[in-house]
Enzyme design. Structure first.
Site, mmCIF file in Angstrom:
data_model
loop_
_atom_site.group_PDB
_atom_site.id
_atom_site.type_symbol
_atom_site.label_atom_id
_atom_site.label_comp_id
_atom_site.label_asym_id
_atom_site.label_seq_id
_atom_site.Cartn_x
_atom_site.Cartn_y
_atom_site.Cartn_z
ATOM 1 N N HIS A 30 0.840 -1.205 0.000
ATOM 2 C CA HIS A 30 0.000 0.000 0.000
ATOM 3 C C HIS A 30 0.875 1.255 0.000
ATOM 4 O O HIS A 30 0.739 2.137 -0.853
ATOM 5 C CB HIS A 30 -0.903 -0.032 1.248
ATOM 6 C CG HIS A 30 -1.802 1.153 1.391
ATOM 7 N ND1 HIS A 30 -3.139 1.110 1.077
ATOM 8 C CD2 HIS A 30 -1.575 2.417 1.819
ATOM 9 C CE1 HIS A 30 -3.683 2.295 1.297
ATOM 10 N NE2 HIS A 30 -2.751 3.116 1.756
ATOM 11 N N GLU A 31 1.796 1.326 0.960
ATOM 12 C CA GLU A 31 2.631 2.534 1.079
ATOM 13 C C GLU A 31 3.595 2.677 -0.101
ATOM 14 O O GLU A 31 3.896 3.781 -0.536
ATOM 15 C CB GLU A 31 3.397 2.545 2.408
ATOM 16 C CG GLU A 31 2.506 2.599 3.655
ATOM 17 C CD GLU A 31 1.512 3.753 3.673
ATOM 18 O OE1 GLU A 31 1.740 4.779 2.990
ATOM 19 O OE2 GLU A 31 0.474 3.644 4.358
ATOM 20 N N HIS A 43 1.808 4.405 -2.889
ATOM 21 C CA HIS A 43 1.895 5.869 -2.743
ATOM 22 C C HIS A 43 3.258 6.372 -3.210
ATOM 23 O O HIS A 43 3.371 7.349 -3.927
ATOM 24 C CB HIS A 43 1.770 6.271 -1.264
ATOM 25 C CG HIS A 43 0.383 6.186 -0.707
ATOM 26 N ND1 HIS A 43 -0.707 6.770 -1.315
ATOM 27 C CD2 HIS A 43 -0.087 5.622 0.430
ATOM 28 C CE1 HIS A 43 -1.783 6.545 -0.579
ATOM 29 N NE2 HIS A 43 -1.438 5.851 0.486
ATOM 30 N N HIS A 56 3.706 6.327 -6.912
ATOM 31 C CA HIS A 56 2.870 7.376 -7.519
ATOM 32 C C HIS A 56 3.623 8.711 -7.434
ATOM 33 O O HIS A 56 3.738 9.443 -8.426
ATOM 34 C CB HIS A 56 1.530 7.448 -6.768
ATOM 35 C CG HIS A 56 0.494 8.295 -7.445
ATOM 36 N ND1 HIS A 56 -0.767 8.490 -6.910
ATOM 37 C CD2 HIS A 56 0.516 9.017 -8.588
ATOM 38 C CE1 HIS A 56 -1.459 9.281 -7.703
ATOM 39 N NE2 HIS A 56 -0.706 9.619 -8.736
#
Length: 596
Positions: free
Chosen positions: A387-388, A391, A394
Site C-alpha cells: 500500500h505505502e 503511494h 505514484h
C-alpha cells in the site's frame, strides 16, 4: 516482542536514510537561513504584478521558496516521527512549522494581487505564451476568485495558521507521546505492553479474552481523556467552520472539496450508495458470526481470525519478494523503481519507542519518496508495505514526469495507487493457493478490506458530515454528543447480527484522520477506483497498464476527476462504487460456498 526497542537500538538498515534529504543538521540550518532571507526578498514583487515578466519571475521565486520550505518541513517532521518524545526534534519540527507559516504569509500577497486585476488582464495572462508553464495556476486562481479575500484579510488568515494547527498538534502529542495504555495479558498469560502498534495484534488473537481485555483497556484509556479529546476535535471542527465562513463557502464540506474541484455529489453519492449496500455488510457480519461459532458477535471480534490454525507468518524479506512478484502485471519499469526503494533505504521498517504510530508515504520534490512503517511479520503488514509503496511510486512517477507546480497529485487521487497494489497482491495470493483454509483466510482478509476501507471509512465520512453540520447549525460537540452520533452509526452499519459494545462509542477519539477533515471518504472512492483499475489491468493487460501508468505520471496536471476519467474510471458516477460492491458480493458468495 514484549519490549519495544529504543530508537538508538534500531540498526541502520532498518531505518530510512534521511541523509538523502539533508546530509546533516548543518545543511538543514543553512537551507533554513536561505529560506528566511528569500521569504523577505519576495516582498519586492508586491504591487508590481501587472505584466507577464514580473508574474513569471515572482512565480519562479515562489516555487523555489515553497520547494525548500517543503524540504525543511518534511525532514524536521520525519525526524520528529522517529521518536515523538525526543525534545531536539520536537523543537526542530516546531521551527519548521513556524517557518512554513511565515513563508505562507510572505507569499500571501500573490494570489489576491493577481486577482485584483481586471478579468481582461487575467485572461491575457492565461493566453500569454511566456506564462504557458503557469497557465493551470492562473486558471485555478480565476476559479478561486470568489473565495479569495483582500490583501490584508489574506495576511491575517495566514498569520492565524499557527493557531489553526493547534488542535491536530495537541491531539498528536496526547495520542502518541502522553497516552499510556495499561499492560494486558497476551495469549500466554504474560503481562505485555499495549501500544498503538500492538493493539491490532491483540485484536487478531485467537483468544477471545485477550481481544476483549485489549479492546476494553484501549477505550477505557481514551474515555478517561474524553473531555480533552472532545475539546480538541470540537476546536478542529470550529476552526473549519471559521475558515469556511471567512472564505464564503456554503459549508465546510464544499470548502474541503473545492480544492480538488470535486462536486459535492461525489461525497453524498458515496454515502447513499453504501447505504444501499449495507445489507451486504450485514450478510458478512452474519457469516463472521457463523465462522467464529459465537452466540454473540462483539466489536472486539472484528479482527479475530476466521480460520482456525492458519497463521501466515511472513517475515519482512519474504513480504518484499511477494509484493514484487504480485506487481509484475505493472511491467518492468515499475518493478525497477520498486526495487530501488527496497534497496536504498526509502523505508523505516519497525516500531520503536515513541515512534509515530501507523504508516505513511511522504517526501519532498527532488528527492525520492520515503515510507514509515511499524512492521509486524503478518499478512496485514505485507499489505501495508505494498500500500505505502503504491503511494511512493505514484509520487516518484509524478515527480519525475511533472514540473514542481504540477507534480503534486490531489488527496482525492492519493489512495488509488496504494489500493491498486493491494488488489494485485490479493489476486496473486488467491491464484496461488489450493488450500481451502488459506483461501478462506485470504477471502476473509479481502472482505475485511472492503469492511474497513469502504464501509468503515464511509461511516467515518458520514460522522464528519454530521458533526460539521451540527457545528454549522450552532450546536455544541460535547463528548456525549460525539459518542452518541458515533454509536448510532455503528448500529446502522453493522446490523442486527452485531452486539455494538458501548466502549466503541469512544472510537472517534482515536482517529487521527478526523484532524484532516473530509479526507477519509477518499479511501472509499480510491478503493473503488483501484478495484476498477485492477479489473481492467488483469483483463486487458498492456493497454490498461499504459493508461494506468499515464495516470501515475499525471501528478496534479489536471483536475482529479479528469485524470481518472482519461485513465478509464469515472468517479462522478456511482458506478465504480457499485463495481467494488459486486466484487465484495462475489467474495461473500465464495466464502459461503467454502463454509457449506
Amino acid at each position: 516482542m514484549s519490549q519495544v526497542a529504543k530508537r538508538t537500538e534500531v540498526p541502520a538498515e532498518h531505518q530510512w536514510k534521511l541523509e538523502d534529504l539533508f546530509e546533516s543538521q548543518e545543511a538543514w540550518d543553512k537551507e533554513y537561513q536561505t529560506v528566511k532571507e528569500q521569504s523577505k526578498q519576495i516582498a519586492e514583487f508586491q504591487g508590481k504584478l501587472t505584466d507577464a515578466g514580473a508574474v513569471k519571475q515572482c512565480f519562479e521565486m515562489e516555487d523555489q521558496l515553497s520547494l525548500h520550505t517543503e524540504r525543511l518541513y518534511v525532514y524536521a517532521n520525519m525526524r520528529h516521527h522517529e521518536d515523538t518524545a525526543e525534545p531536539k526534534y520536537q523543537a526542530l519540527s516546531d521551527k519548521a512549522n513556524k517557518l512554513s507559516v511565515e513563508v505562507n504569509e510572505s507569499l500571501s500577497f500573490i494570489t489576491p494581487e493577481i486577482l485584483s486585476l481586471s478579468d481582461d488582464k487575467l485572461s491575457s495572462f492565461i493566453a500569454d505564451p511566456e506564462l504557458a508553464k503557469f497557465k493551470k495556476t492562473l486558471e485555478e486562481m480565476r476559479r478561486q476568485k470568489p473565495h479569495v479575500l483582500s490583501k490584508n484579510e489574506e495576511a491575517l488568515l495566514a498569520q492565524a495558521g499557527t493557531i489553526a494547527q493547534a488542535p491536530g498538534k495537541i491531539f498528536n502529542l496526547l495520542n502518541n507521546a502522553d497516552l499510556k495504555f495499561p499492560k494486558v495479558k497476551n495469549e500466554k498469560g504474560e503481562e505485555t505492553e499495549l501500544t498503538h502498534g500492538s493493539y491490532i495484534q491483540f485484536l487478531e488473537s485467537k483468544n477471545r479474552e485477550v481481544r476483549k481485555n485489549a479492546f476494553e483497556a484501549v477505550y477505557a484509556t481514551y474515555s478517561k481523556q474524553k473531555n480533552t479529546l472532545a475539546a480538541t476535535l470540537s476546536a478542529n471542527v470550529n476552526k473549519n467552520v471559521f475558515y469556511a465562513k471567512a472564505r464564503k463557502y456554503p459549508s465546510v464540506l464544499e470548502m474541503s472539496l473545492f480544492g480538488d474541484n470535486i462536486p459535492k455529489e461525489v461525497y453524498t453519492n458515496l454515502i447513499d450508495t453504501i447505504h444501499e449496500y449495507l445489507p451486504l455488510m450485514h450478510r458478512y457480519m452474519n457469516l463472521r458470526k457463523k465462522l467464529l461459532k459465537v452466540d454473540e458477535l462483539h466489536m472486539y471480534d472484528l479482527f479475530a481470525p476466521l480460520v482456525e490454525e492458519f497463521d501466515m507468518d511472513i517475515p519482512y524479506e519474504e513480504a518484499k519478494k511477494k509484493v514484487s512478484e504480485s506487481l509484475k502485471p505493472l511491467g518492468g519499469d515499475y518493478l525497477k523503481v520498486l526495487q530501488e526503494g527496497f534497496d536504498n533505504r526509502w523505508i523505516d521498517i519497525y516500531e520503536n519507542e515513541g515512534k509515530r504510530s501507523g504508516a505513511y508515504s511522504w517526501g519532498a520534490y527532488g528527492t525520492h519518496p520515503y515510507v514509515l512503517l511499524n512492521h509486524n511479520d503478518n499478512l496485514n503488514s505485507m499489505f501495508t508495505l505494498t500500500h505505502e509503496m503504491g503511494h511512493a511510486l505514484h509520487s516518484y512517477y509524478s515527480d519525475t514526469t511533472q514540473d514542481y507546480r504540477d507534480a503534486q497529485y490531489t488527496i482525492f487521487l492519493a489512495e488509488v495507487a496504494s489500493t491498486l497494489n493491494e488488489a494485485l497482491l490479493m489476486d496473486y495470493l488467491l491464484k496461488r493457493t489450493e488450500d481451502p483454509k488459506e483461501k478462506m483466510y485470504l477471502l476473509t482478509y479481502y472482505a475485511d478490506q472492503f469492511r474497513t476501507t469502504v464501509f468503515r471509512q464511509t461511516m467515518f465520512a458520514e460522522f464528519e458530515k454530521i458533526i460539521h453540520e451540527k457545528a454549522e447549525a450552532g450546536e455544541s460537540l460535547t463528548p456525549q454528543e460525539l459518542s452518541k452520533v458515533y454509536y448510532d452509526l455503528n448500529l446502522q452499519y453493522y446490523g442486527d447480527d452485531m452486539v455494538v459494545d458501548k466502549d466503541i462509542e469512544m472510537e472517534w477519539a482515536r482517529i487521527p484522520h478526523f484532524y484532516n477533515s473530509f479526507y477519509v471518504f477518499k479511501y472509499a472512492t480510491g478503493f473503488s477506483a483501484a478495484t476498477s483499475f485492477s479489473k481492467q489491468i488483469l483483463e486487458e493487460g498492456k493497454p490498461a497498464v499504459d493508461r494506468y501508468l499515464g495516470f501515475l505520471k499525471s501528478g496534479g496536471s489536471d483536475y482529479s476527476i479528469n485524470i481518472l476519467k482519461k485513465a478509464g474510471v469515472d468517479m462522478s458516477s456511482p458506478q465504480p462504487v457499485k463495481d467494488a460492491m459486486s466484487v465484495f458480493k462475489d467474495l461473500i458468495e465464495q466464502m459461503e460456498q467454502l463454509t457449506k
